[in-house]
Design a protein around this motif. Structure first.
Motif, PDB file in Angstrom:
ATOM      1  N   GLU B  15       6.909 -22.488  -7.363  1.00  0.00           N
ATOM      2  CA  GLU B  15       6.478 -21.875  -6.107  1.00  0.00           C
ATOM      3  C   GLU B  15       6.609 -22.853  -4.949  1.00  0.00           C
ATOM      4  OE1 GLU B  15       4.724 -22.044  -8.871  1.00  0.00           O
ATOM      5  OE2 GLU B  15       4.161 -20.028  -9.508  1.00  0.00           O
ATOM      6  N   LEU B  16       6.114 -24.074  -5.181  1.00  0.00           N
ATOM      7  CA  LEU B  16       6.163 -25.079  -4.130  1.00  0.00           C
ATOM      8  C   LEU B  16       7.604 -25.510  -3.859  1.00  0.00           C
ATOM      9  CD1 LEU B  16       4.660 -26.911  -2.188  1.00  0.00           C
ATOM     10  CD2 LEU B  16       4.455 -28.587  -4.029  1.00  0.00           C
ATOM     11  N   VAL B  18      10.338 -23.839  -4.258  1.00  0.00           N
ATOM     12  CA  VAL B  18      11.039 -22.805  -3.483  1.00  0.00           C
ATOM     13  C   VAL B  18      10.622 -22.869  -2.020  1.00  0.00           C
ATOM     14  CG1 VAL B  18      11.236 -20.313  -3.139  1.00  0.00           C
ATOM     15  CG2 VAL B  18      11.416 -21.285  -5.440  1.00  0.00           C
ATOM     16  N   ALA B  19       9.317 -23.038  -1.794  1.00  0.00           N
ATOM     17  CA  ALA B  19       8.806 -23.090  -0.422  1.00  0.00           C
ATOM     18  C   ALA B  19       9.359 -24.296   0.321  1.00  0.00           C
ATOM     19  CB  ALA B  19       7.285 -23.120  -0.454  1.00  0.00           C
ATOM     20  N   LEU B  20       9.423 -25.414  -0.398  1.00  0.00           N
ATOM     21  CA  LEU B  20       9.929 -26.629   0.241  1.00  0.00           C
ATOM     22  C   LEU B  20      11.414 -26.468   0.608  1.00  0.00           C
ATOM     23  CD1 LEU B  20       8.218 -29.410  -1.937  1.00  0.00           C
ATOM     24  CD2 LEU B  20       7.757 -28.894   0.475  1.00  0.00           C
ATOM     25  N   ARG B  22      12.926 -23.785   1.171  1.00  0.00           N
ATOM     26  CA  ARG B  22      12.979 -22.832   2.269  1.00  0.00           C
ATOM     27  C   ARG B  22      12.706 -23.534   3.600  1.00  0.00           C
ATOM     28  NH1 ARG B  22       9.328 -18.399   0.206  1.00  0.00           N
ATOM     29  NH2 ARG B  22      11.019 -17.313  -0.838  1.00  0.00           N
ATOM     30  N   LEU B  23      11.685 -24.387   3.566  1.00  0.00           N
ATOM     31  CA  LEU B  23      11.298 -25.114   4.764  1.00  0.00           C
ATOM     32  C   LEU B  23      12.424 -26.034   5.237  1.00  0.00           C
ATOM     33  CD1 LEU B  23       9.065 -25.969   6.807  1.00  0.00           C
ATOM     34  CD2 LEU B  23       8.313 -27.634   5.101  1.00  0.00           C
ATOM     35  N   ASP B  25      15.528 -25.818   4.566  1.00  0.00           N
ATOM     36  CA  ASP B  25      16.648 -25.000   5.030  1.00  0.00           C
ATOM     37  C   ASP B  25      16.421 -24.549   6.467  1.00  0.00           C
ATOM     38  OD1 ASP B  25      19.101 -23.518   4.689  1.00  0.00           O
ATOM     39  OD2 ASP B  25      17.817 -21.723   4.696  1.00  0.00           O
ATOM     40  N   ALA B  26      15.178 -24.099   6.700  1.00  0.00           N
ATOM     41  CA  ALA B  26      14.841 -23.639   8.052  1.00  0.00           C
ATOM     42  C   ALA B  26      14.951 -24.783   9.055  1.00  0.00           C
ATOM     43  CB  ALA B  26      13.445 -23.041   8.065  1.00  0.00           C
ATOM     44  N   ALA B  27      14.686 -26.007   8.556  1.00  0.00           N
ATOM     45  CA  ALA B  27      14.752 -27.175   9.431  1.00  0.00           C
ATOM     46  C   ALA B  27      16.191 -27.659   9.583  1.00  0.00           C
ATOM     47  CB  ALA B  27      13.859 -28.282   8.883  1.00  0.00           C
ATOM     48  N   GLY B  28      17.100 -26.967   8.952  1.00  0.00           N
ATOM     49  CA  GLY B  28      18.496 -27.306   9.098  1.00  0.00           C
ATOM     50  C   GLY B  28      18.961 -28.412   8.184  1.00  0.00           C
ATOM     51  N   ASN B 108       2.064 -30.995   5.954  1.00  0.00           N
ATOM     52  CA  ASN B 108       2.591 -30.128   7.010  1.00  0.00           C
ATOM     53  C   ASN B 108       4.031 -30.495   7.338  1.00  0.00           C
ATOM     54  OD1 ASN B 108       2.574 -32.175   9.043  1.00  0.00           O
ATOM     55  ND2 ASN B 108       0.365 -31.856   9.277  1.00  0.00           N
ATOM     56  N   ALA B 109       4.709 -29.594   7.953  1.00  0.00           N
ATOM     57  CA  ALA B 109       6.153 -29.717   8.139  1.00  0.00           C
ATOM     58  C   ALA B 109       6.525 -30.976   8.936  1.00  0.00           C
ATOM     59  CB  ALA B 109       6.686 -28.470   8.846  1.00  0.00           C
TER      60      ALA B 109
END
Lengths: 637, 205
Positions: B15-16, B18-20, B22-23, B25-28, B108-109
């Motif tokens: 779970e973590l 995948v979330a990481l 995702r994060l 990826d979103a951060a480029g 946090n991000a």
């Protein structure tokens, strides 16, 4: 009864000696008896078995004193009046008595009742010349006044207080309007009738006077039965009924009393017990005693003339209590001087001892029951307190477990929180940059929800374990509880790099009890096993929990491959405050055993030093057939 | 430096992970996830730019152990650690072993991306240094044996005359060789040569 002073007692003795010496016996009025005379003849007017005679005899025998220095022999004879009368009979009797007592001349003759006294006075010179006569039970008015008696004929006459009796009866029965007198047909009976007639005149103004005289028995009975309620019956009994049936006065009084519809009063104390209420009567036994005492004094040498005797025999209000009660005479209305016979003792009087014992026994029993009840309540309270304390201890132990698991619990909650945060921030970045696929945010939100649920599940599991709850006794599936217990330790096992393996039973197994406490048992045992394997190489850090179903039991085993338990520690293993750990309180296994035993189970340990330890827990299975018998019942453990 | 750096995420919690990913990826950022150390090691050791985001406690060999193994195999990828339980002992060990950062979950991000940024920058500078080094070494490889002998003696601070004596050559010859090798190495002074020698020595150690 009428003994006089000692000085008067000694004087006659002196006189007696003088008289013997001068041989002036017969000339002396009221001479004293010679020494050595020791025969007393008692002559009864009536038959042997007339109840009055029996009473008099009893009184005489009781009172005449016979001793070694002055032996006395008492003989009794009966004139059998009124059946036997006439000159020829009297002559025969005289001859008989004279001849019979020729060798035993009585020094005193006791004449009982008027007929005997008449007979003795008439034939004394023929029979026993000069003999001293003591009379008793003589009623002067019947048939004639006593008149003047010779000085050596002494006695205390009786008086039948007919008036007194009737007046007493009228006081008790104030509504009385009729007085009924019952008499018989012998001469004697007729004498009673005339006596009654004379007395009845006094009551003529208060009640009608009726005589039932010389009636045939049947008629008499009928008449008595038919008496008006406001009547009273008075009788002296009778010897002969109108149909020539003979009876003693007592028997006829009984017949009258039993036939009568109203109270019957009588003249004789012997009537008490026949159904007659009673009356103011002289008592025959008292007459016997009185005569006996006179005999004693005469035998002691007192001259007959010097005896100071009462004028009359005292009368006693003699009553049958069964009858006073029967006719509604209040106990309080009975004069205190009355002689009450057949007093029906109250329950208390009759069964005092038994009653006391009974009451004591009942009291003791009641006390015992009360104290047992109290004891039972106290014990129950104590048991409840114990259960509660046991529950509290188990609860405290669960708190301690939670403390031990803090790190892994924190990790378990942290993991989903970390994922949630990462997801949320990813979404934020995506929204900021605008670079995201159509389903990306959807997926993220779904994941956030899932992780949130995961975290709250951990918390609720923990809360269940830590909650202070009433100890349940409900059927539950054991494999589920065991799995839950293992689940609680999953993170801890991972933290300690221990492999925790669960082997559930083939089929579901239900037991009755508290599933939280059973989980606690599992957690305790598994944590112990983890501690035992902590410093071993990872391949040996392996704990196997197995559930095996048996016929009536279910067997849960927790096995590790640790160092094992030192043999000397095994016996103390389940004791409170026994611990080999540095930080252990030593309560875990003790509580574990308490819980298992409260569930009706057993816990054993089998340890091979160096090879591992197996804890075996055996719990009674819920037999499926019995499920309907005790489903979901809340019972204290 | 045409390749985009790749971040290797090793965390057993799917779970973590995948979330990481995702994060990141979103951060480029390019990122790849692995469930365990083992899974990571199944792939060839990456030589491309990037960094590692390692969970400390992993089933089997831990993140710390992976860090050690990678060092031994000469993989210089910078490591950022993530941990669920921040125990001091692990963090000290990780930092001593050269970890860029030691982060606590949840992170946090900004913190995470900051640490990863530093790691990537570190990687980039390492790579740059290594590239320079390699260039230097290839330049050095062009020197003849004679030129290397002269170079060593120049760097050791000897005068031309002394070098000539030692190599039994004329001072002039040495001068010519010195000029030649300085040309080859692109150095303009003896001091510059000294700096080069220093850098070479570092890599040789």
């Amino acid at each position: 009864m009428h003994r006089h002073g000692g000085s008067r007692l000694r004087q006659p003795w002196l006189a007696a000696r003088l008289h013997v010496a001068t041989l002036c016996l017969l000339l002396m009025a009221g001479h004293a008896l010679a020494e050595g005379s020791r025969y007393v003849l008692v002559l009864y007017s009536n038959g042997r078995l007339v109840p009055g005679n029996v009473d008099v005899e009893t009184g005489l025998r009781e009172s005449i004193a016979s001793s070694a220095e002055r032996p006395v022999q008492v003989f009794t004879e009966f004139l059998d009046r009124p059946e036997f009368v006439g000159d020829a009979y009297e002559r025969t009797m005289t001859t008989y008595l004279r001849d019979k007592y020729a060798d035993h001349p009585p020094s005193i003759v006791v004449a009982v009742a008027g007929d005997a006294l008449d007979f003795v006075l008439h034939h004394r010179d023929d029979l026993f010349p000069g003999v001293v006569v003591v009379h008793t039970a003589v009623f002067p008015g019947l048939p004639k006044p006593l008149g003047a008696l010779p000085a050596d004929v002494v006695g205390v006459p009786v008086e039948y207080d007919i008036t007194g009796t009737i007046e007493q009866a009228l006081r008790w029965h104030p509504k009385t309007r009729r007085l009924v007198f019952v008499t018989g047909s012998t001469a004697r009976d007729r004498q009673w009738k005339s006596l009654f007639e004379a007395q009845a005149t006094r009551f003529e103004d208060r009640a009608d006077i009726e005589f039932l005289s010389e009636l045939p028995t049947d008629t008499l009975v009928k008449r008595l039965r038919g008496l008006d309620a406001r009547s009273l019956v008075f009788t002296a009994g009778y010897y002969q009924s109108g149909d020539d049936l003979w009876a003693t006065p007592r028997d006829s009084a009984q017949l009258i009393a039993q036939a009568s519809a109203v109270p019957v009063y009588g003249t004789f104390s012997t009537f008490i017990g026949t159904g007659v209420v009673g009356g103011r009567v002289p008592r025959f036994d008292a007459m016997g005693v009185q005569a006996g005492q006179i005999v004693n004094r005469l035998l002691d040498g007192e001259p007959p003339g010097s005896l100071d005797l009462p004028r009359w025999m005292p009368n006693t209000l003699d009553l049958d209590m069964r009858q006073t009660r029967r006719w509604g005479i209040a106990d309080a209305d009975i004069p205190t001087e009355a002689l009450v016979e057949f007093r029906e003792p109250t329950f208390w009087e009759e069964y005092r001892t038994a009653g006391l014992i009974g009451a004591t026994v009942i009291l003791l029993q009641a006390g015992l029951i009360a104290s047992l009840l109290l004891e039972h309540r106290r014990r129950r309270k104590a048991e409840m307190a114990l259960v509660q304390r046991g529950g509290e201890l188990a609860h405290a132990s669960r708190l301690a477990i939670a403390g031990e698991l803090t790190a892994s619990i924190a990790h378990e909650i942290n993991q989903p929180l970390a994922a949630i945060l990462a997801n949320a921030e990813a979404a934020e970045l995506m929204l900021k940059s605008g670079r995201h696929g159509p389903d990306d945010l959807q997926c993220i939100l779904a994941d956030i929800r899932r992780d949130d649920m995961r975290a709250s599940e951990v918390i609720s599991r923990l809360r269940t374990l830590l909650a202070r709850h009433a100890i349940a006794r409900q059927p539950f599936e054991l494999n589920e509880a065991v799995a839950l217990g293992c689940e609680m330790l999953r993170a801890e096992a991972r933290r300690r790099s221990v492999t925790l393996q669960l082997q559930a039973s083939a089929a579901p197994v239900r037991i009755v009890g508290d599933s939280i406490q059973i989980q606690q048992v599992l957690i305790n045992l598994i944590l112990n096993a983890m501690d035992a394997t902590g410093d071993l190489p990872e391949e040996r850090r392996r704990i196997v929990v197995s559930v095996t179903e048996q016929a009536a039991e279910v067997h849960v085993a927790v096995a590790d491959r640790g160092h094992g338990i030192a043999p000397e520690h095994v016996p103390k293993l389940f004791d409170s405050f026994f611990s080999t750990k540095h930080r252990g309180m030593g309560l875990g296994l003790s509580i574990t055993r308490s819980i298992v035993e409260a569930h009706g189970g057993r816990i054993r340990v089998k340890s091979t030093p160096g090879a591992g330890t197996v804890f075996h827990v055996e719990l009674p299975r819920l037999v499926e057939g019995a499920r309907t018998a005790a489903p979901n019942t809340e019972v204290d453990l | 430096m045409t390749l985009k750096p790749l971040i290797h995420v090793v965390d057993d919690e799917e779970e973590l992970r995948v979330a990481l990913l995702r994060l990141l990826d979103a951060a480029g950022l390019e990122a790849r996830g692995y469930a365990s150390t083992g899974e990571f090691l199944l792939h060839p050791l990456p030589d491309d730019p990037g960094c590692l985001l390692l969970d400390v406690s992993l089933p089997g060999p831990s993140g710390l152990e992976l860090q050690e193994v990678l060092r031994q195999h000469g993989c210089m990828l910078p490591v950022v650690f993530l941990t669920g339980r921040g125990d001091v002992a692990s963090s000290v060990r990780a930092m001593k072993a050269g970890a860029v950062d030691f982060l606590q979950k949840p992170v946090n991000a900004d913190t995470l991306l900051g640490a990863l940024g530093r790691a990537l920058a570190h990687d980039a500078s390492l790579r740059a240094a290594r590239a320079e080094q390699r260039q230097l070494e290839s330049l050095f490889a062009t020197l003849t044996t004679r030129e290397r002998e002269v170079f060593d003696r120049i760097v050791a601070g000897k005068l031309n005359k002394q070098i000539a004596d030692e190599l039994r050559a004329s001072e002039r010859t040495i001068k010519a060789e010195r000029a030649h090798l300085m040309l080859k190495l692109g150095a303009e002074s003896a001091a510059e040569l000294g700096g080069l020698a220093e850098r070479l020595r570092q890599t040789a150690v």
